[in-house]
Design an enzyme around this catalytic site. Structure first.
Site, short mmCIF file in Angstrom:
data_model
loop_
_atom_site.label_atom_id
_atom_site.label_comp_id
_atom_site.label_asym_id
_atom_site.label_seq_id
_atom_site.Cartn_x
_atom_site.Cartn_y
_atom_site.Cartn_z
N GLU A 68 71.20 56.44 72.29
CA GLU A 68 72.16 57.35 72.91
C GLU A 68 72.17 57.19 74.43
OE1 GLU A 68 74.62 58.88 72.10
OE2 GLU A 68 74.93 60.49 73.53
N LYS A 122 75.41 56.13 76.59
CA LYS A 122 75.94 56.96 77.69
C LYS A 122 76.10 56.10 78.94
CE LYS A 122 77.23 59.62 76.10
NZ LYS A 122 77.20 60.06 74.76
N CYS A 150 95.61 58.90 71.53
CA CYS A 150 96.93 59.34 71.94
C CYS A 150 97.01 60.84 71.69
CB CYS A 150 98.07 58.67 71.17
SG CYS A 150 98.18 56.91 71.40
N LYS A 195 88.65 60.02 73.55
CA LYS A 195 87.65 60.90 72.95
C LYS A 195 87.70 60.90 71.43
CE LYS A 195 84.94 64.81 73.44
NZ LYS A 195 83.75 63.96 73.59
N GLU A 214 78.98 53.36 78.58
CA GLU A 214 80.37 53.80 78.45
C GLU A 214 80.94 54.41 79.73
OE1 GLU A 214 81.17 56.79 75.48
OE2 GLU A 214 79.30 57.82 75.91
N TRP A 256 96.85 55.97 74.25
CA TRP A 256 95.70 55.05 74.22
C TRP A 256 96.23 53.83 73.48
CZ3 TRP A 256 92.71 52.59 70.48
CH2 TRP A 256 91.52 52.03 70.94
N HIS A 265 60.05 41.19 69.90
CA HIS A 265 60.75 40.28 68.98
C HIS A 265 62.04 39.75 69.58
CE1 HIS A 265 57.89 41.29 65.86
NE2 HIS A 265 58.00 42.54 66.27
N ASN A 311 101.12 59.58 67.38
CA ASN A 311 99.68 59.29 67.51
C ASN A 311 99.24 58.68 66.20
OD1 ASN A 311 96.87 59.36 67.76
ND2 ASN A 311 96.77 61.51 67.16
N GLY A 312 98.74 57.45 66.25
CA GLY A 312 98.28 56.79 65.02
C GLY A 312 98.66 55.34 65.03
N ARG A 346 92.35 62.11 75.15
CA ARG A 346 92.66 61.31 73.98
C ARG A 346 93.22 59.93 74.34
NH1 ARG A 346 92.88 64.46 69.43
NH2 ARG A 346 94.08 62.84 68.38
#
Ligand code: F6R
Length: 614
Positions: free
Chosen positions: A487, A491, A2, A609, A494, A73, A510, A99-100, A27
């Protein structure tokens, strides 16, 4: 998560707020809302992006000079219009953006319902605004005192901007756990509020960062009034922020992510040269002197981080253990903080974070500090909570990263941790001066080498086209390239929503090998000198089962090139420096697959983000 924005001054507030929201959309972009206050509140809310909100704001807002705004968000409640901020108290007099997360909102809500309050949304924020009204009415307080008193009973994380219709010349803001910056001017006749500096710096570069539990009253023509939630007056420092505004534009690129991938030669260079001496021959971390002894003598380094930064941490484990022979543990901050970890004052706890605000990493850092550990962070945002709270910060100079998928921050983090590994190795005598000098010389060539990889974008894009319909992907790497496999997989998943898993190549046998078939492609990072033959064997095992292979190989490669279906050629550098080079084709590959699939790469669904909630 947010983003919040506020303005009180002499200019029309709405355009400032909407532009600010656009800069904070990274955000969260589930819904957006704005409220301006003259004699009464004018409130506009819309689900979806800020552009949807912009379309419904009408001429009534013209010339109104106070307002707050929010891009969401979703945490509590779906991303609907009714759950969008700002939220208003039952009596219609107080309005706020948040925000929170208010952790004890359920308890407060039940209490308020018993007292006759009603709720229109499912949000924790609507509970908070009503709780402030309840405290205000009960104790006959002005808005800042009501807010302070209310917050004494609130658990959780918040950055808040609050307006009260009865006191239209004031805005009250506060934070705990979530970030908040205030832009000030010499005359104090206007104030800008935002979740980070980016929406503010085009108006003023003088910023005040709040500490947790500080409540600030903003009134035109008056200096900031800062108190803690118990009413104790606090001082504040104005910082001058030098942020290049070009960093927050897309320039000639279609997406921030692509721009940020292409910025890497310069962001890596900036980061490296910021930690070298004037002659650029020796590593020199500013202000590290006091910690140097502790670092050199460290029995153990614990790295805490999340997501992409966690992958940088694993690269760090390989580098520091290899060069400095200090045992390194890399922990998911979210697990570490809750599992009663053993930490002593002999430990160095190192947080890696682009934003410096990630809730779990910050909590892990605070916990470690409370246990007596020396704390260190590698961070990209000046003035962020982590950089303010830890004993030492080594900054990455990647500039503002706007794309939700981290790219340039990652390579900058790896650059810093590699320099640190070399420096520690030299100080501890585990590598010779010649080796250190050689690595410093070579690391300085990385921007050029990364540029060579970027020049192969067209080829990478053409390969990406073959995988647009894939539903799953395996990424394999070994040694220091194992975190690059992780990574690469992150990428891809997402931004393109293709399921992808990263594995150490030898682990394939395995379990994951059971998945291999014609429709499951594998991306192999095969640039290491050490494991090359073993990786070729793995590739043959995949081919024997008809699995398609894309391989990242060195320019002079032969065997893997003949085994794989497609290759991305990258310059050969020392194994320890390969991650910075090897990750670049994976970033471009993910980007192009996602664009071919029509995905919004800068704002992937469900993500934000900066994860400032648990
Ligand atoms: C992925 C990504 C995230 C972040 C993670 C930690 O592309 O960006 O996984 O790396 O949320 O964020 P910071 O580094 O800000 O602590």
């Amino acid at each position: 998560m947010c983003g919040i924005v506020g303005y009180i001054g002499g200019k029309e507030a709405a355009p400032i707020l909407v532009n600010g929201l656009k800069k904070l959309e990274y955000r969260g972009y589930d819904s957006a809302g704005i409220a301006v206050l003259e004699n009464d509140f004018l409130v506009y809310k819309q689900s979806g992006k800020v552009s949807n909100l912009e379309a419904i704001i009408d001429a009534k807002v013209k010339q109104v000079t106070t307002g707050i705004a929010h891009t969401r968000w979703a945490t509590h409640g779906e991303p609907t219009q009714e759950n969008a901020h700002p939220h208003t108290s039952n009596n219609g007099e107080i309005i706020l953006v948040h925000n929170g997360i208010i952790e004890n909102y359920k308890f407060l809500k039940d209490e308020l319902i018993r007292k006759g309050f009603h709720f229109l949304s499912q949000t924790d924020t609507e509970v908070l605004v009503n709780y402030i009204q309840y405290i205000q009415d009960k104790n006959q307080l002005n808005i800042e005192d009501a807010l302070k008193k209310a917050l004494q009973s609130v658990n959780g994380a918040y950055a808040l901007a609050v307006l009260d219709k009865k006191e239209p010349n004031k805005m009250v803001v506060t934070r705990k756990g979530s970030p908040l910056a205030i832009g000030v001017t010499d005359t104090n006749d206007e104030f800008y509020v935002a979740s980070d500096a980016i929406p503010i710096v085009e108006h003023t570069q003088s910023l005040v960062y709040l500490n947790d539990d500080e409540v600030v009253t903003l009134e035109r023509g008056k200096k900031l009034k800062v108190q803690d939630i118990y009413g104790v007056t606090k001082g504040y420092k104005v910082k001058n922020i030098d942020l290049d505004l070009n960093q927050v534009n897309k320039g000639k690129y279609e997406h921030y992510m692509l721009k940020e991938i292409f910025e890497q030669p310069s962001t890596i260079e900036n980061t490296l040269y910021s930690h070298l001496n004037n002659e650029n021959t020796q590593i020199s971390f500013d202000k590290l002197e006091e910690l140097k002894e502790k670092l050199i003598k460290a029995k153990r380094i614990i790295i805490v981080s999340c997501g992409t930064s966690w992958h940088a941490g694993i690269v760090g484990e390989y580098v520091i253990e290899e060069l400095a022979r200090i045992p390194v543990e890399v922990e998911y901050a979210s697990e570490f903080r809750y599992r009663n970890p053993i930490i002593t004052d002999e430990d160095i706890v190192m947080a890696i974070s682009q934003s410096g605000e990630t809730a779990d990493t910050l909590a892990a850092l605070r916990y470690s500090k409370s246990m007596g550990a020396t704390t260190f962070c590698i961070c990209n945002v000046f003035g962020s909570s982590m950089s303010r709270e830890c004993d030492f910060t080594a900054y990455t100079y990647a500039g503002a990263e706007v794309g939700v998928a981290s790219t340039k921050a990652f390579t900058a983090q790896v650059a810093v941790i590699t320099l640190l590994g070399i420096q520690l190795g030299l100080e501890r005598g585990t590598i010779s001066k010649d080796t250190a000098d050689g690595l410093v010389k070579e690391i300085k060539s990385l921007p050029l080498e990364v540029n060579k990889v970027l020049n192969t974008e067209k080829h990478i894009k053409s390969v990406a086209k073959n995988f647009v319909k894939s539903s799953s992907f395996l990424f394999l790497g070994r040694g220091i390239n194992f975190p690059i496999a992780l990574e690469g997989a992150l990428k891809l998943k997402e931004i393109s929503y293709i399921h992808a898993e990263g594995y150490p190549a030898a682990e394939m046998k395995h379990g994951p090998i059971a998945l291999i078939e014609e429709s499951l492609p594998t991306l192999m990072i095969a640039t290491n000198n050490n494991f090359y033959d073993k990786l070729v064997s793995n590739a043959q095992e995949i081919k024997a089962r008809k699995g398609p292979i894309v391989a990242v190989v060195n320019e002079d490669d032969d065997e893997m090139t003949h085994t794989a279906d497609f290759v991305f050629k990258v310059p050969r550098v020392s194994d320890i420096l390969q991650p910075i080079i090897a990750v670049v084709p994976l970033q471009l590959f993910s980007y192009h697959v996602a664009v071919y699939r029509g995905c919004n790469v800068d704002q992937p669904r469900n993500l934000a983000k900066s994860v400032t909630v648990e």
